[in-house]
Motif scaffolding. Structure first.
Motif, PDB file in Angstrom:
ATOM      1  N   GLU A 207      -2.033   6.260  -2.516  1.00  0.00           N
ATOM      2  CA  GLU A 207      -3.235   6.616  -3.127  1.00  0.00           C
ATOM      3  C   GLU A 207      -2.829   7.919  -3.486  1.00  0.00           C
ATOM      4  OE1 GLU A 207      -5.707   5.413  -3.887  1.00  0.00           O
ATOM      5  OE2 GLU A 207      -6.922   4.665  -2.373  1.00  0.00           O
TER       6      GLU A 207
ATOM      7  N   ASP B   7      -1.657  16.905   1.521  1.00  0.00           N
ATOM      8  CA  ASP B   7      -2.789  17.370   1.274  1.00  0.00           C
ATOM      9  C   ASP B   7      -3.427  18.694   0.844  1.00  0.00           C
ATOM     10  OD1 ASP B   7      -5.618  15.392   0.536  1.00  0.00           O
ATOM     11  OD2 ASP B   7      -5.680  17.276   1.636  1.00  0.00           O
TER      12      ASP B   7
ATOM     13  N   LEU C   5      -1.887   3.649   2.625  1.00  0.00           N
ATOM     14  CA  LEU C   5      -2.694   3.948   2.052  1.00  0.00           C
ATOM     15  C   LEU C   5      -2.662   4.741   1.669  1.00  0.00           C
ATOM     16  CD1 LEU C   5      -5.493   3.015   0.865  1.00  0.00           C
ATOM     17  CD2 LEU C   5      -6.688   2.964   2.815  1.00  0.00           C
TER      18      LEU C   5
ATOM     19  N   SER D 199       0.814  10.770  -9.782  1.00  0.00           N
ATOM     20  CA  SER D 199       0.963  12.516  -9.014  1.00  0.00           C
ATOM     21  C   SER D 199       0.733  13.682  -9.794  1.00  0.00           C
ATOM     22  CB  SER D 199       2.230  12.178  -7.950  1.00  0.00           C
ATOM     23  OG  SER D 199       3.170  12.843  -8.180  1.00  0.00           O
TER      24      SER D 199
ATOM     25  N   GLN E  95      -8.743   9.906  -2.183  1.00  0.00           N
ATOM     26  CA  GLN E  95      -8.595   8.838  -1.238  1.00  0.00           C
ATOM     27  C   GLN E  95      -8.204   8.898  -0.529  1.00  0.00           C
ATOM     28  OE1 GLN E  95      -9.575   8.806  -4.613  1.00  0.00           O
ATOM     29  NE2 GLN E  95     -10.388   7.514  -5.068  1.00  0.00           N
ATOM     30  N   ALA E  96      -6.706   9.629  -0.531  1.00  0.00           N
ATOM     31  CA  ALA E  96      -5.923  10.324   0.235  1.00  0.00           C
ATOM     32  C   ALA E  96      -5.961  10.645   1.151  1.00  0.00           C
ATOM     33  CB  ALA E  96      -4.622  10.548  -0.468  1.00  0.00           C
TER      34      ALA E  96
ATOM     35  N   ASN F  12      -4.641   9.235  -6.610  1.00  0.00           N
ATOM     36  CA  ASN F  12      -6.316   9.312  -6.647  1.00  0.00           C
ATOM     37  C   ASN F  12      -5.931  10.085  -4.875  1.00  0.00           C
ATOM     38  OD1 ASN F  12      -6.854   7.122  -7.888  1.00  0.00           O
ATOM     39  ND2 ASN F  12      -5.746   5.465  -6.437  1.00  0.00           N
ATOM     40  N   TYR F  13      -6.726  11.584  -5.284  1.00  0.00           N
ATOM     41  CA  TYR F  13      -6.554  12.840  -3.948  1.00  0.00           C
ATOM     42  C   TYR F  13      -7.175  12.768  -3.062  1.00  0.00           C
ATOM     43  CZ  TYR F  13      -2.166  14.083  -6.577  1.00  0.00           C
ATOM     44  OH  TYR F  13      -0.427  14.236  -6.984  1.00  0.00           O
TER      45      TYR F  13
ATOM     46  N   ARG G 118      -1.542  -0.043  -1.810  1.00  0.00           N
ATOM     47  CA  ARG G 118      -2.501   0.237  -1.672  1.00  0.00           C
ATOM     48  C   ARG G 118      -3.236  -0.707  -1.319  1.00  0.00           C
ATOM     49  NH1 ARG G 118      -7.336  -0.220  -4.234  1.00  0.00           N
ATOM     50  NH2 ARG G 118      -8.936   1.785  -3.795  1.00  0.00           N
TER      51      ARG G 118
ATOM     52  N   ASN H 151       5.858   0.528  -1.559  1.00  0.00           N
ATOM     53  CA  ASN H 151       5.589   2.054  -1.519  1.00  0.00           C
ATOM     54  C   ASN H 151       6.783   2.741  -2.126  1.00  0.00           C
ATOM     55  OD1 ASN H 151       3.008   2.091  -1.198  1.00  0.00           O
ATOM     56  ND2 ASN H 151       2.976   3.666   0.930  1.00  0.00           N
TER      57      ASN H 151
ATOM     58  N   LEU I 270      -0.655   7.096  -6.780  1.00  0.00           N
ATOM     59  CA  LEU I 270      -1.432   6.482  -8.164  1.00  0.00           C
ATOM     60  C   LEU I 270      -2.521   8.076  -8.377  1.00  0.00           C
ATOM     61  CD1 LEU I 270      -2.178   3.346  -6.202  1.00  0.00           C
ATOM     62  CD2 LEU I 270      -1.005   3.792  -8.119  1.00  0.00           C
TER      63      LEU I 270
END
Length: 407
Positions: free
Chosen positions: A133, A165, A129, A329, A141-142, A138-139, A109, A100, A136
């Motif tokens: 996410e 988030d 993770l 992002s 999943q985050a 992938n909100y 990930r 990261n 990437l």
């Protein structure tokens, strides 16, 4: 969990875990790194000691922007895995932190998933993770990873990520609650300083200058010289009309910490208030853009915005497209959209501006960018989004060029 984070009961003082990179910065303390080095010298065959050293070097690299530390961390992780390559959770989580840090988020990930499979009830793997996410794009999943962190260890690391988030999901009030819990559960002054500075940023983003100042000053009490606390006080000073004082604060800050964000804020404050100077900021930012183009590494979105508005917009598009290959992002989507707007590719720009808005983040700069792009396309929504941006944070105009069609 269905959709949005549940913060759970507010324990009076939950035990804080060690904060992974990106959640609770240490801006000056070398204690963890020195202790880890001493331990590897005393116990050279201890895989946990080498993993701890790697983690400390990754954190140090993040706070000092010394990429060479990441190479040291890599070697330490290899040593740890050579000593224990079968059940070395700390090293696997460390590999995720390292990936990261290098903006290799797909790899991050993968390591995060591996760590969470190895130890489903330990928080560090979910932190890796969640960070990957997010980058990437992938909100959902985050969010799931952050919720698991909250369930396992409701402490500063989890609350800080939960706050991000919630903010990006358009829930700033809940984000403020999460950040207060991050403050209350802080185990170190560095953790407290980070959470207070983030609370200040959240208040500033909503135009709440007095509240922002209180948080920034608390960050500086927790960690004297905290750069984001100092930058916040400079913003507050500018918002109160004390431009000269704000620029003096920026000058002292960037002399010690010449991050693109701070350089760009100082430059744009000069431009917005009619000060034609700013040669040192321009020179430093231009040099950083040249380096970013040459080294092929991660690109700070503030450099993209600088190039778009004050340098070479075509270079901004180049850098933004390159970063987009690794980072999806909403922040990078906004920067790419703005760069495309600045070279006149407004239809393509609008697609990225809409992507930046997809999570529901109430971000005044995103709204301003989107509104300007829509106006360039003669879309009626443009004026509404520009007005919403000004209403959300009326001080935003201090930090964007005043000419038509720019930030």
């Amino acid at each position: 969990m269905a959709g949005l984070l549940c913060l759970g009961p507010d324990a009076s003082r939950p035990q804080a875990t060690a904060v992974p990179s990106g959640t609770g910065a240490s801006y000056a303390d070398t204690g963890p790194r020195d202790a880890a080095r001493k331990r590897t010298g005393t116990y050279p065959d201890d895989p946990a000691a080498w993993a701890a050293l790697a983690r400390a070097e990754i954190e140090r690299a993040r706070t000092t922007h010394d990429a060479g530390r990441l190479d040291i961390a890599d070697k330490a992780l290899r040593r740890s895995l050579a000593l224990d390559g079968t059940d070395n959770y700390a090293a696997v989580a460390g590999q995720g932190l390292l990936a990261n840090a290098r903006h290799e988020f797909a790899q991050g990930r993968g390591y995060g998933l591996r760590a969470t499979r190895m130890a489903p009830d330990r928080a560090d793997g979910y932190a890796v993770l969640a960070d990957a996410e997010i980058q990437l794009g992938n909100y959902p999943q985050a969010r799931a990873a952050v919720q698991r962190m909250l369930d396992i260890s409701p402490a500063t690391a989890a609350y800080s990520r939960a706050a991000y988030d919630l903010e990006t999901a358009g829930r700033p009030e809940d984000a403020a609650i999460a950040l207060q819990r991050a403050v209350d559960s802080a185990a170190t002054q560095d953790e407290r300083g980070f959470a207070e500075a983030r609370s200040g940023d959240l208040a500033w983003s909503r135009g709440e200058v007095d509240q922002a100042e209180r948080h920034y000053r608390r960050a500086l009490v927790a960690v004297p010289g905290h750069p984001y606390g100092q930058a916040g006080i400079a913003r507050v000073t500018a918002a109160r009309g004390q431009t000269r004082g704000a620029l003096a604060l920026y000058a002292r800050l960037i002399e010690r910490t010449p991050l693109p964000q701070f350089l760009l804020e100082s430059l744009e404050l000069r431009v917005a208030t009619g000060d034609s100077r700013g040669g040192s900021e321009r020179a430093a930012l231009s040099a950083q853009v040249r380096m970013a183009r040459a080294d092929g590494g991660p690109v700070d979105p503030h450099l993209i915005l600088y190039a778009a508005d004050h340098g070479d917009p075509a270079a901004a598009v180049e850098l933004a497209r390159r970063e987009w290959e690794h980072t999806r992002s909403v922040i990078v989507a906004d920067a790419l959209g703005w760069a495309l707007h600045r070279v006149g590719r407004n239809a393509e720009a609008l697609a990225y501006a809409r992507r930046a808005a997809a999570t529901g983040w109430k971000n005044a700069l995103f709204l301003h960018h989107r509104g300007a792009i829509e106006q360039a396309l003669a879309m009626p929504e443009g004026s509404r989004h520009l007005s919403e941006a000004d209403a959300l944070n009326p001080h935003l105009s201090l930090y964007r060029p005043t000419k038509t069609g720019s930030r």
